[in-house]
Enzyme design. Structure first.
Site, PDB file in Angstrom:
ATOM      1  N   LYS A 224       0.918  -1.343   0.213  1.00 40.08           N
ATOM      2  CA  LYS A 224      -0.023  -0.017   0.010  1.00 40.08           C
ATOM      3  C   LYS A 224       0.904   1.321  -0.009  1.00 40.08           C
ATOM      4  O   LYS A 224       1.731   1.376   0.893  1.00 40.08           O
ATOM      5  CB  LYS A 224      -0.888  -0.030   1.047  1.00 40.08           C
ATOM      6  CG  LYS A 224      -1.836  -1.208   1.200  1.00 40.08           C
ATOM      7  CD  LYS A 224      -2.816  -1.043   2.519  1.00 40.08           C
ATOM      8  CE  LYS A 224      -1.486  -1.675   3.657  1.00 40.08           C
ATOM      9  NZ  LYS A 224      -2.486  -1.813   4.901  1.00 40.08           N
ATOM     10  N   THR A 257      -8.677   8.914   8.924  1.00 39.55           N
ATOM     11  CA  THR A 257      -8.051   7.799   8.333  1.00 39.55           C
ATOM     12  C   THR A 257      -7.652   6.760   9.386  1.00 39.55           C
ATOM     13  O   THR A 257      -7.194   5.635   8.770  1.00 39.55           O
ATOM     14  CB  THR A 257      -7.000   8.175   7.180  1.00 39.55           C
ATOM     15  OG1 THR A 257      -5.804   8.790   8.508  1.00 39.55           O
ATOM     16  CG2 THR A 257      -6.944   8.918   6.373  1.00 39.55           C
ATOM     17  N   GLY A 259      -7.538   3.557  10.929  1.00 37.83           N
ATOM     18  CA  GLY A 259      -8.397   2.447  10.884  1.00 37.83           C
ATOM     19  C   GLY A 259      -8.466   2.099   9.433  1.00 37.83           C
ATOM     20  O   GLY A 259      -9.000   0.762   8.987  1.00 37.83           O
ATOM     21  N   THR A 260      -7.801   2.503   8.358  1.00 41.59           N
ATOM     22  CA  THR A 260      -7.980   2.230   6.918  1.00 41.59           C
ATOM     23  C   THR A 260      -7.334   0.845   6.592  1.00 41.59           C
ATOM     24  O   THR A 260      -7.861   0.240   5.856  1.00 41.59           O
ATOM     25  CB  THR A 260      -7.446   3.380   6.107  1.00 41.59           C
ATOM     26  OG1 THR A 260      -5.943   3.818   6.641  1.00 41.59           O
ATOM     27  CG2 THR A 260      -8.225   4.432   5.892  1.00 41.59           C
ATOM     28  N   GLY A 261      -6.283   0.636   7.418  1.00 37.31           N
ATOM     29  CA  GLY A 261      -5.371  -0.580   6.939  1.00 37.31           C
ATOM     30  C   GLY A 261      -6.193  -1.816   7.478  1.00 37.31           C
ATOM     31  O   GLY A 261      -6.361  -2.703   6.626  1.00 37.31           O
ATOM     32  N   CYS A 262      -6.679  -1.708   8.742  1.00 38.14           N
ATOM     33  CA  CYS A 262      -7.648  -2.755   9.210  1.00 38.14           C
ATOM     34  C   CYS A 262      -8.769  -3.133   8.367  1.00 38.14           C
ATOM     35  O   CYS A 262      -9.085  -3.959   8.113  1.00 38.14           O
ATOM     36  CB  CYS A 262      -8.043  -2.641  10.791  1.00 38.14           C
ATOM     37  SG  CYS A 262      -6.652  -2.230  11.837  1.00 38.14           S
TER      38      CYS A 262
END
Ligand SMILES: Cc1ncc(COP(=O)(O)OP(=O)(O)O)c(N)n1
Ligand code: TZP
Ligand code: MG
Length: 545
Positions: A224, A257, A259-262
């Protein structure tokens, strides 16, 4: 299949007629304990409607923006059941992480056993794994209770910069967890850490990193690039061991933003649990996250620099169909019927009859292009056509009118270059809806992809009377656009039984079909003409393949 099996299981009893009848048989036939247990198992697994199931193994975030809480919300938003194994409890808010309490590995193992021994989990997703022994316990549990897919989000540092898993975890990631992962989704820092600290500053660096991480063992890698310096677009690099795909989209300007990865990883897991192939799962998940961020720009929760976003934005917007499992398949563009109110009037047909007959003749997707219809009448017709299309498993798109598409919950829209921008349409319709865009040039095709369209319509290939003042691009123009397009293409304009073969014989892999108006609808028999078109396309398919 299940019915046969159950009948055999009850071979001493009369064949059962319904689930209720089967229940009675089970209750009455006490001596056949073993058969009963088996039959019940089959009944539960095959006959009762199952909901796709993701198990998330991650840390709890007291602020509920990331971790287990984000995973639960993402799965709920994507229409998937989510069970949870908690690896750590964090005291956390939008300012940062104030404390971490790792759960002892024995208790992580106990939670895993409770869930995996009882429930049929489709996909496991891992997030924060604070100790080497917890990683070991997970790998061991997955050996004992295999699942369809494992999604690994190699969480190491939070958005606030706090460490969630130290460098000591890297060896076990590389040795045990990554080799059994179906996909691993590192951000730039995590990718760099997994590779011993290499510098990642360009998209080319991301490609090399994706390849090197793939060499460790996961089947797919998504690096990412959200933190890539000097990049206007957000670029992620997907690698499946053979091909690199750059997933590019414009950045959403928002502070929310956290928590976007989880969320991305659990949304990928959710799509996999529904049965999507990996690349579509990643694409749909990315779109979902993007749409959620876009819908949450104005939320203010907490005083820190990065707030949470609203995973369940659909509950308060007019975007419907929250758990559509009916994904767009580019092959649906094979024989694309585009209606025309004038032609239906000329031949004395209702649009519903025209659509029904086109589908009977073999149309694989339908677009309502009712240029002279008044809004009320258009909506009425669109709702009726949508019911017909649903019955036949065919997608219905609306030409130009986003409002009508929203009102009748159509499967998507087809828009032109001067209509509402694709990115805005995507925000309005949500991640699942199909968006087609008319493109005549490679630049337009590239932009359509960046903006999140699903396919492009390219034409007029041949001169046509159906659309006035429409520039003809010819077969050469069509080929140039197809070669430049990362999206599937449908050809349109003057296409009929006599020339459909020449179009498809261009032989470009992403040219998926032809869209026709007059050759289908300005004819005495829609059924006969559609069948003829279908037959010609089937022949070319055999030749092209
Ligand atoms: C499949 C498909 N391709 C192209 C078009 C043309 O759309 P647009 O450029 O918006 O022109 P109008 O159809 O609105 O006149 C299409 N409708 N379908
Ligand atoms: C809507 C449209 N867009 C480009 S050409 C065209 C008209 C296609 O109609 P026909 O199939 O009758 O040529
Ligand atoms: Mg248009």
């Amino acid at each position: 299949m299940a019915v046969d099996f159950l009948t055999r299981a009850f071979s001493t009893s009369p064949p059962f007629e319904s689930i209720a009848h089967l229940r009675t048989l089970v209750v009455c036939s006490a001596p056949v304990q073993q058969r009963k247990a088996l039959a019940l198992k089959v009944m539960r697994e095959d006959l009762i409607m199952r909901i796709p199931h993701v198990l998330t193994v991650a840390g709890s975030d007291s602020g509920a923006g990331a971790g287990i809480q984000a995973d639960l919300k993402a799965c709920a938003a994507r229409g998937v059941y989510c069970s949870t194994v908690i690896t750590a409890v964090t005291a956390q808010n939008t300012v940062g992480i104030q404390g971490v309490c790792a759960v002892p590995e024995e208790f992580v193992a106990e939670q895993l056993k409770s869930v995996l021994s009882d429930m049929r989990v489709d996909v496991v997703k891992t997030g924060m794994l604070p100790s080497i022994n917890i990683v070991k316990v997970i790998c061991q549990s997955l050996k004992e209770f295999p699942v369809r897919a494992l999604v690994v989000d190699p969480v190491m540092v939070s958005t606030s910069g706090d460490v969630l898993a130290g460098p000591s975890i890297l060896d076990i990631f590389r040795e045990e967890l990554l080799p059994i992962a179906d996909i691993v989704t590192p951000n730039l820092k995590e990718a760099s850490a997994l590779l011993g600290g290499v510098q990642l500053q360009t998209v080319d660096d991301m490609r090399s990193a994706a390849k090197s991480i793939h060499d460790i063992g996961p089947r797919h890698v998504l690096v990412k690039g959200g933190d890539l310096p000097a990049s206007l677009d957000a670029v992620d690099v997907f690698f499946d061991g053979e091909n690199f795909i750059e997933l590019r989209s414009s950045r959403i300007k928002t502070w929310n933003t956290h928590g976007t990865g989880c969320t991305l990883a659990s949304s990928i897991a959710a799509e996999l649990a529904k049965g999507s192939p990996m690349l579509s799962a990643v694409e749909v998940a990315k779109r979902y996250v993007r749409t959620a961020l876009d819908n949450s720009k104005d939320i203010v929760i907490g005083n820190g620099p990065h707030g949470p976003f609203d995973h369940l934005f659909k509950l308060k917007s007019n975007v419907q169909n929250p758990c559509s499992q009916w994904v767009f398949d580019p092959n649906d563009l094979f024989l694309y019927a585009v209606t025309d109110s004038g032609m239906n009037k000329k031949w004395g047909r209702s649009v519903t009859d025209a659509v029904k007959t086109a589908i009977q003749g073999g149309a694989t997707i339908v677009q309502l292009r009712e240029k002279d219809a008044k809004t009320g009448k258009f909506l009425e017709a669109a709702k009726a056509c949508h019911n017909i299309c649903r019955l036949h498993g065919v997608h219905l798109l609306i030409n130009d009118r986003i409002d009508v598409a929203l009102a009748c919950d159509a499967d998507g829209v087809h828009i032109g270059q001067s209509d509402m921008p694709v990115a805005v349409v995507r925000t309005l319709l949500g991640p699942e809806k199909i968006i087609g865009v008319s493109c005549k040039t490679p630049e337009q095709a590239q932009q359509a992809w960046v903006d999140g369209a699903d396919y492009i319509g390219c034409g007029g290939v041949y001169p046509t009377n159906t659309k006035v003042n429409n520039l003809t691009v010819g077969l050469e123009g069509l080929k140039t656009v197809c070669l430049a397009s990362k999206l599937p293409v449908v050809a349109i304009g003057g296409i009929s039984v006599s020339n459909a073969r020449s179009v498809m014989e261009l032989g470009v892999p992403n040219l998926k079909g032809v869209a026709v108006v007059s050759a289908m609808f300005d004819t005495e028999s829609i059924l006969v003409e559609t069948q003829k078109l279908h037959a010609v396309l089937m022949e070319t398919r055999a030749v092209v393949k």
